[in-house]
Design an enzyme around this catalytic site. Structure first.
Site, PDB file in Angstrom:
ATOM      1  N   MET A 123       0.893  -1.488   0.054  1.00 29.03           N
ATOM      2  CA  MET A 123       0.146   0.226  -0.189  1.00 29.03           C
ATOM      3  C   MET A 123       0.545   1.196   0.124  1.00 29.03           C
ATOM      4  SD  MET A 123      -3.400  -0.752   2.067  1.00 29.03           S
ATOM      5  CE  MET A 123      -2.863  -0.313   3.766  1.00 29.03           C
ATOM      6  N   GLY A 177      10.456  -3.017   5.251  1.00 25.42           N
ATOM      7  CA  GLY A 177      10.444  -4.210   5.618  1.00 25.42           C
ATOM      8  C   GLY A 177       9.703  -4.018   4.273  1.00 25.42           C
ATOM      9  N   HIS A 178       8.726  -3.526   3.368  1.00 31.53           N
ATOM     10  CA  HIS A 178       8.807  -3.516   1.983  1.00 31.53           C
ATOM     11  C   HIS A 178      10.092  -3.657   0.706  1.00 31.53           C
ATOM     12  CE1 HIS A 178       5.593  -0.845   3.509  1.00 31.53           C
ATOM     13  NE2 HIS A 178       4.746  -1.837   2.618  1.00 31.53           N
ATOM     14  N   LYS A 231       5.110 -10.401   9.015  1.00 30.40           N
ATOM     15  CA  LYS A 231       4.656  -9.256  10.015  1.00 30.40           C
ATOM     16  C   LYS A 231       2.617  -9.283  10.172  1.00 30.40           C
ATOM     17  CE  LYS A 231       3.741  -4.657  11.356  1.00 30.40           C
ATOM     18  NZ  LYS A 231       2.733  -4.088   9.757  1.00 30.40           N
TER      19      LYS A 231
HETATM   20  P1  AMP Z   1       1.103  -2.718   3.697  1.00 34.64           P
HETATM   21  O1  AMP Z   1       2.025  -1.932   2.219  1.00 34.64           O
HETATM   22  O2  AMP Z   1       1.178  -2.284   5.178  1.00 34.64           O
HETATM   23  O3  AMP Z   1       0.527  -3.352   2.473  1.00 34.64           O
HETATM   24  O4  AMP Z   1       2.771  -4.009   3.290  1.00 34.64           O
HETATM   25  C1  AMP Z   1       2.859  -4.871   2.469  1.00 34.64           C
HETATM   26  C2  AMP Z   1       3.565  -5.972   2.934  1.00 34.64           C
HETATM   27  O5  AMP Z   1       4.618  -5.287   3.224  1.00 34.64           O
HETATM   28  C3  AMP Z   1       2.598  -6.958   3.370  1.00 34.64           C
HETATM   29  O6  AMP Z   1       3.815  -8.229   3.021  1.00 34.64           O
HETATM   30  C4  AMP Z   1       3.328  -7.256   5.024  1.00 34.64           C
HETATM   31  O7  AMP Z   1       3.559  -7.826   5.464  1.00 34.64           O
HETATM   32  C5  AMP Z   1       5.211  -6.208   4.439  1.00 34.64           C
HETATM   33  N1  AMP Z   1       5.421  -5.412   5.735  1.00 34.64           N
HETATM   34  C6  AMP Z   1       4.953  -4.612   6.321  1.00 34.64           C
HETATM   35  N2  AMP Z   1       6.149  -4.370   7.134  1.00 34.64           N
HETATM   36  C7  AMP Z   1       6.544  -5.415   7.386  1.00 34.64           C
HETATM   37  C8  AMP Z   1       7.991  -5.512   8.491  1.00 34.64           C
HETATM   38  N3  AMP Z   1       8.212  -4.835   8.842  1.00 34.64           N
HETATM   39  N4  AMP Z   1       8.988  -6.552   7.651  1.00 34.64           N
HETATM   40  C9  AMP Z   1       8.347  -7.333   6.763  1.00 34.64           C
HETATM   41  N5  AMP Z   1       7.480  -7.143   6.223  1.00 34.64           N
HETATM   42  C10 AMP Z   1       6.686  -6.086   6.307  1.00 34.64           C
END
Ligand code: AMP
Length: 280
Positions: A30, A36-37, A149
């Protein structure tokens, strides 16, 4: 690296790559990217000829009182970051490109979506499964990368891929944390200085959980209640849930035994944060 906004453009690129026999790794996000991403993009970069990152704040996975409007966005910074990690393509559609006015097909999974975050966010996983399904159909990746996460999300996507016979390898990547332990999250930007300190209670409670299990505790209820007690010591924290579940089915489990997910969602002020420990 290219940034495109239409399904057709993604399809054209991917078609060309596949014609050349190249493999495609896909990282759905998103946006408002952090390390993390970045770890997912790097994993995709290391194992595929081409890497596609989607940046789409998916309205369908937000409940009516959630933070869809305020969710942080910064495409320019995200693009630079993706480029620096060697991504080939960013797909950044408008909601209208993903959901036409007459949109009416949903992917609705039972059982796994009814626990943990599914209880407090009733429409969330229907939105996640539907958009990930659509993105998979658009990008047609060989491999897709998700973070541990969001451990329930990862289990759900793996289950969806199996249930719907999608020819995609789903790969989970470990949680990336700040130096002091807080799991990196786009939502951390909502935290005031005081809340940022208080948010450490989540990772500290994960550490407590690990220690209890390493010391031989086998009763999940004991582990969960000690974790809750620990969180309650932090005045700014309000527990949404702390639960120990089977790591595949997401159903509550009494005995500490792999595969297991011990997960929590905690409000720090108005910000809902999640963290977890995966056993096995
Ligand atoms: P989001 O943008 O929050 O929807 O996350 C996109 C992807 O990044 C999802 O697969 C999350 O699980 C992963 N993600 C977000 N934060 C972390 C983190 N701290 N460590 C590892 N993966 C992450």
């Amino acid at each position: 690296m290219k940034v495109v906004t239409t399904v057709k453009e993604v399809r054209d690129y991917v078609k060309q790559w596949k014609k050349n026999g190249e493999t495609v790794g896909f990282v759905p996000t998103m946006g408002y990217l952090h390390e993390g991403h970045g770890s997912l993009i790097t994993a995709a970069r290391n194992n595929n000829d081409r890497v596609v990152v989607s940046i789409f704040v998916n309205p369908m996975q937000f409940g009516p009182t959630e933070d869809l409007e305020s969710y942080p966005r910064d495409l320019e910074k995200d693009s630079k970051y993706c480029e620096s990690l060697g991504a080939d393509l960013i797909f950044h559609p408008e909601p209208s490109e993903m959901y036409h006015d007459d949109f009416s097909t949903y992917v609705d999974m039972s059982v796994l979506t009814e626990e943990l975050c599914g209880l407090s966010r009733p429409v969330h996983f229907r939105g996640v499964c539907t958009v990930v399904n659509k993105l998979f159909n658009i990008v047609q990746p060989d491999r897709a990368y998700f973070g541990e996460k969001d451990a329930q999300q990862l289990a759900i996507i793996k289950h969806m891929v199996q249930d719907l016979n999608m020819d995609i390898e789903v790969i989970g990547c470990p949680i990336v944390r700040e130096e002091d332990g807080l799991a990196k999250s786009s939502r951390n930007t909502y935290l005031s200085l005081e809340e940022r300190k208080a948010a450490l209670i989540l990772s500290q409670t994960v550490e407590l959980c690990k220690k209890l299990i390493a010391d031989g505790e086998t009763d999940a209820d004991v582990v969960v209640s000690k974790m809750k007690e620990n969180i309650e010591k932090e005045p700014l924290a309000k527990i949404d849930y702390v639960k120990a579940v089977n790591g595949l089915t997401m159903q509550q489990q009494k005995e500490i035994k792999a595969p297991m997910l011990i997960a929590m969602a905690v409000y720090i002020g108005k910000t809902r944060l999640i963290d977890n420990y995966i056993l096995g």
